[in-house]
Design a protein around this motif. Structure first.
Motif, PDB file in Angstrom:
ATOM      1  N   GLY A 157       0.788  -1.227   0.000  1.00 17.11           N
ATOM      2  CA  GLY A 157       0.000   0.000   0.000  1.00 17.11           C
ATOM      3  C   GLY A 157       0.820   1.276   0.000  1.00 17.11           C
ATOM      4  N   LYS A 158       2.160   1.117   0.063  1.00 20.17           N
ATOM      5  CA  LYS A 158       3.025   2.304   0.076  1.00 20.17           C
ATOM      6  C   LYS A 158       3.945   2.317  -1.136  1.00 20.17           C
ATOM      7  CE  LYS A 158       3.446   3.527   4.913  1.00 20.17           C
ATOM      8  NZ  LYS A 158       4.343   3.631   6.049  1.00 20.17           N
ATOM      9  N   ILE A 159       4.426   3.507  -1.455  1.00 23.02           N
ATOM     10  CA  ILE A 159       5.367   3.641  -2.570  1.00 23.02           C
ATOM     11  C   ILE A 159       6.753   3.239  -2.058  1.00 23.02           C
ATOM     12  CG2 ILE A 159       6.419   5.263  -4.184  1.00 23.02           C
ATOM     13  CD1 ILE A 159       3.708   6.906  -3.805  1.00 23.02           C
ATOM     14  N   LYS A 160       7.333   2.229  -2.752  1.00 23.52           N
ATOM     15  CA  LYS A 160       8.638   1.718  -2.315  1.00 23.52           C
ATOM     16  C   LYS A 160       9.749   2.455  -3.045  1.00 23.52           C
ATOM     17  CE  LYS A 160      10.984  -2.698  -1.703  1.00 23.52           C
ATOM     18  NZ  LYS A 160      11.279  -3.953  -2.376  1.00 23.52           N
ATOM     19  N   ASP A 199      -2.537  21.024   0.453  1.00 26.28           N
ATOM     20  CA  ASP A 199      -3.595  20.401   1.253  1.00 26.28           C
ATOM     21  C   ASP A 199      -2.996  19.378   2.226  1.00 26.28           C
ATOM     22  OD1 ASP A 199      -5.836  21.772   0.478  1.00 26.28           O
ATOM     23  OD2 ASP A 199      -6.507  20.302  -0.997  1.00 26.28           O
ATOM     24  N   ALA A 200      -2.020  18.606   1.752  1.00 22.73           N
ATOM     25  CA  ALA A 200      -1.392  17.599   2.630  1.00 22.73           C
ATOM     26  C   ALA A 200      -0.778  18.283   3.845  1.00 22.73           C
ATOM     27  CB  ALA A 200      -0.337  16.813   1.851  1.00 22.73           C
ATOM     28  N   GLU A 201      -0.109  19.417   3.604  1.00 25.14           N
ATOM     29  CA  GLU A 201       0.522  20.145   4.716  1.00 25.14           C
ATOM     30  C   GLU A 201      -0.540  20.705   5.660  1.00 25.14           C
ATOM     31  OE1 GLU A 201       3.430  23.045   3.448  1.00 25.14           O
ATOM     32  OE2 GLU A 201       3.316  24.047   5.403  1.00 25.14           O
ATOM     33  N   LEU A 202      -1.606  21.248   5.090  1.00 27.21           N
ATOM     34  CA  LEU A 202      -2.683  21.805   5.918  1.00 27.21           C
ATOM     35  C   LEU A 202      -3.308  20.718   6.800  1.00 27.21           C
ATOM     36  CD1 LEU A 202      -4.707  23.914   6.863  1.00 27.21           C
ATOM     37  CD2 LEU A 202      -5.974  23.590   4.738  1.00 27.21           C
ATOM     38  N   LEU A 203      -3.381  19.494   6.276  1.00 26.59           N
ATOM     39  CA  LEU A 203      -3.953  18.398   7.049  1.00 26.59           C
ATOM     40  C   LEU A 203      -2.948  17.819   8.048  1.00 26.59           C
ATOM     41  CD1 LEU A 203      -6.158  18.691   4.918  1.00 26.59           C
ATOM     42  CD2 LEU A 203      -6.151  16.227   4.603  1.00 26.59           C
ATOM     43  N   GLY A 204      -1.673  18.247   7.936  1.00 27.80           N
ATOM     44  CA  GLY A 204      -0.635  17.685   8.802  1.00 27.80           C
ATOM     45  C   GLY A 204      -0.207  16.305   8.338  1.00 27.80           C
ATOM     46  N   ASP A 216       3.802  13.959   5.420  1.00 23.78           N
ATOM     47  CA  ASP A 216       4.694  12.786   5.366  1.00 23.78           C
ATOM     48  C   ASP A 216       3.989  11.567   4.771  1.00 23.78           C
ATOM     49  OD1 ASP A 216       2.945  12.726   7.513  1.00 23.78           O
ATOM     50  OD2 ASP A 216       4.301  11.554   8.780  1.00 23.78           O
ATOM     51  N   ARG A 217       2.674  11.643   4.567  1.00 18.21           N
ATOM     52  CA  ARG A 217       1.911  10.477   4.099  1.00 18.21           C
ATOM     53  C   ARG A 217       1.395  10.604   2.681  1.00 18.21           C
ATOM     54  NH1 ARG A 217      -2.460   9.264   8.879  1.00 18.21           N
ATOM     55  NH2 ARG A 217      -1.347  10.567  10.353  1.00 18.21           N
ATOM     56  N   LEU A 275       2.022   6.940   1.043  1.00 13.62           N
ATOM     57  CA  LEU A 275       0.942   6.024   0.691  1.00 13.62           C
ATOM     58  C   LEU A 275       0.740   6.037  -0.825  1.00 13.62           C
ATOM     59  CD1 LEU A 275      -1.428   7.127   3.572  1.00 13.62           C
ATOM     60  CD2 LEU A 275      -0.413   4.847   3.320  1.00 13.62           C
ATOM     61  N   ALA A 276       0.397   4.889  -1.371  1.00 13.89           N
ATOM     62  CA  ALA A 276       0.216   4.794  -2.824  1.00 13.89           C
ATOM     63  C   ALA A 276      -1.177   5.282  -3.214  1.00 13.89           C
ATOM     64  CB  ALA A 276       0.454   3.364  -3.292  1.00 13.89           C
ATOM     65  N   ASP A 277      -1.382   6.590  -3.044  1.00  9.35           N
ATOM     66  CA  ASP A 277      -2.604   7.264  -3.493  1.00  9.35           C
ATOM     67  C   ASP A 277      -2.243   7.967  -4.789  1.00  9.35           C
ATOM     68  OD1 ASP A 277      -3.590   6.410  -1.081  1.00  9.35           O
ATOM     69  OD2 ASP A 277      -3.982   8.400  -0.255  1.00  9.35           O
TER      70      ASP A 277
END
Ligand SMILES: [Zn+2]
Length: 442
Positions: free
Chosen positions: A58-61, A388-393, A396-397, A406-408
């Motif tokens: 589920g994560k980017i390797k 947006d990722a930074e605003l959500l805290g 790192d994900r 995460l592999a989104d």
């Protein structure tokens, strides 16, 4: 008899397994490889040609141009598509879907809150969430209007795999001055307010409400700084921010107009939502304190398209003029915000049924409004991913296609860094390494 059958089966599988191992190595179910023609490196604002994304658990390797494909990996080749990080919407209301025919926010809110249980609203949220996810929105910050913690229930259901939906940063009930965002309610009906908002009138109320929100399962705090003349005070706002930041949680402030935006900015919230009206001195404070603006703007046509059929020609003309003025005003303030150096985080604030559009299809229209206000495609893409990722805290994900995240990942046919409306036509969606949508047919 039974034993003999077991033995026969065991021997058969032994030979079958042996036969397979002679031809191809057993596929490594943990490794998935995504290939395409282009990938957007949202940090560098660069296009990577022939990207290979190696995904495990589920994560980017690993990610890069032309990487060797590990033996046994499942390869998904999206041909001439463009890969980019999953989109994020920093301002959703998944647990409400208003109907224009009922006549605006006030009527819709009374009907939603009085007639729908939190359970029913969570089920509505499951539909809205799935519609967001299928449009490429893999994470949302859901900012209130979810009844009594319906957003937390939906978040848990999605995290447990009961329903398909985006990752949710939930806020539980929004904090507000008396009455929340309700229109006029008679005395006995005012009991409804506490199903949707936590009313505060003192600094102690404010601290208690923040602590209560976290006890209820909130990931962040949403405050309605003003509704008409009902305003949360600067001291209350400061207490809210202090309580939330003390435990490393963020505060989103709905604020419109000179005084409310100034209170929010001075208190040091993490984002100011809407700010349709905001003075230059507040924009300056926002820039210096690194407070994000979440411009919940839509292109002009999406306002005028929904004037009720029942409107007389005069009413229609008046509404059109008002809506055009509103869109123009929003565009001007976004330009002023960018000129002042305020960082922009993308958020839709979609909560109406827009014709036959899914929730995701209407939410992604905001990018056109941002474009019409002068943002470049790269700036818009960054607002909807990295910022947006930074605003959500969660920087790192999520928010970029990088090893360890995460592999989104979503994909479009064309190149959104050239044509932003490609983001309204996402054709492939992967969340946590799992394929949610694939119009390319793999
Ligand atoms: Zn909102």
């Amino acid at each position: 008899m039974r034993d003999a059958r077991v033995w026969t089966l065991a021997v058969f599988f032994l030979f079958a397994a042996h036969a397979v191992s002679q031809t191809t190595p057993a596929p490594d179910a943990h490794l998935v490889v995504l290939k395409a023609e282009r990938m957007l490196d949202v940090k560098a604002q660069k296009i990577v040609s022939n990207p290979v994304v190696i995904i495990e658990g589920g994560k980017i390797k690993q990610v890069g141009a032309g990487l060797a494909i590990p033996a046994g990996a499942r390869v998904i080749d999206l041909g001439n598509a463009t890969l980019l990080p999953g989109l994020i919407d920093a301002h959703t209301h998944l647990l409400q879907n208003y109907d224009f025919a009922l006549g605006g926010d006030d009527n819709n809110m009374v009907l939603t809150v009085s007639q729908m249980s939190p359970a029913e609203r969570a089920l509505l949220g499951a539909k809205m969430g799935r519609e967001d996810l299928e449009a490429g929105i893999t994470t949302v910050r859901d900012v209130g209007n979810s009844g009594l913690n319906g957003d937390v229930a939906l978040r848990r259901a999605i995290n447990r795999g009961w329903v398909s939906g985006p990752r949710i940063v939930a806020s539980t009930r929004a904090l507000s001055a008396a009455g929340g965002q309700f229109g006029t309610l008679q005395h006995d009906a005012q009991e409804l307010v506490k199903q949707e908002y936590v009313e505060i009138a003192t600094v102690d109320d404010a601290r208690r409400a923040v602590q209560r929100a976290f006890y209820d399962g909130a990931d962040c705090i949403k405050v309605i700084v003003n509704t008409g003349p009902r305003v949360v005070s600067l001291d209350e706002m400061k207490a809210i921010v202090e309580e939330a930041h003390r435990v490393h949680k963020k505060v989103a402030a709905h604020a419109i107009g000179d005084d409310a935006t100034r209170i929010a900015a001075e208190a040091g919230v993490d984002s100011i939502e809407h700010a349709y009206i905001v003075p230059d001195d507040v924009l300056k404070t926002m820039a210096s304190k690194k407070i994000f603006l979440v411009p919940t703007d839509y292109p002009e046509a999406s306002y005028t398209d929904f004037i009720p059929q029942s409107a007389t020609p005069e009413e229609r003309k008046q509404m059109e003029d008002e809506m055009k003025g509103f869109a123009k005003g929003n565009s001007d303030r976004l330009k002023r915000a960018m000129a002042a150096g305020v960082r922009i985080a993308a958020g839709s604030d979609e909560y109406y049924q827009m014709g036959k559009r899914t929730r995701g299809e209407s939410s992604t229209l905001i990018y056109e409004a941002y474009r019409d206000s002068g943002m470049t495609p790269w700036q818009i893409i960054q607002a909807a991913t990295l910022n947006d990722a930074e605003l959500l805290g969660w920087q790192d994900r999520i928010g970029s296609i990088e090893a360890g995240k995460l592999a989104d990942i979503v994909a479009t046919s064309g190149d959104p860094s050239q044509e932003i409306t490609e983001l309204e036509k996402v054709k492939f969606v992967m969340k946590g390494g799992e394929i949610v949508r694939d119009d390319f047919g793999h």
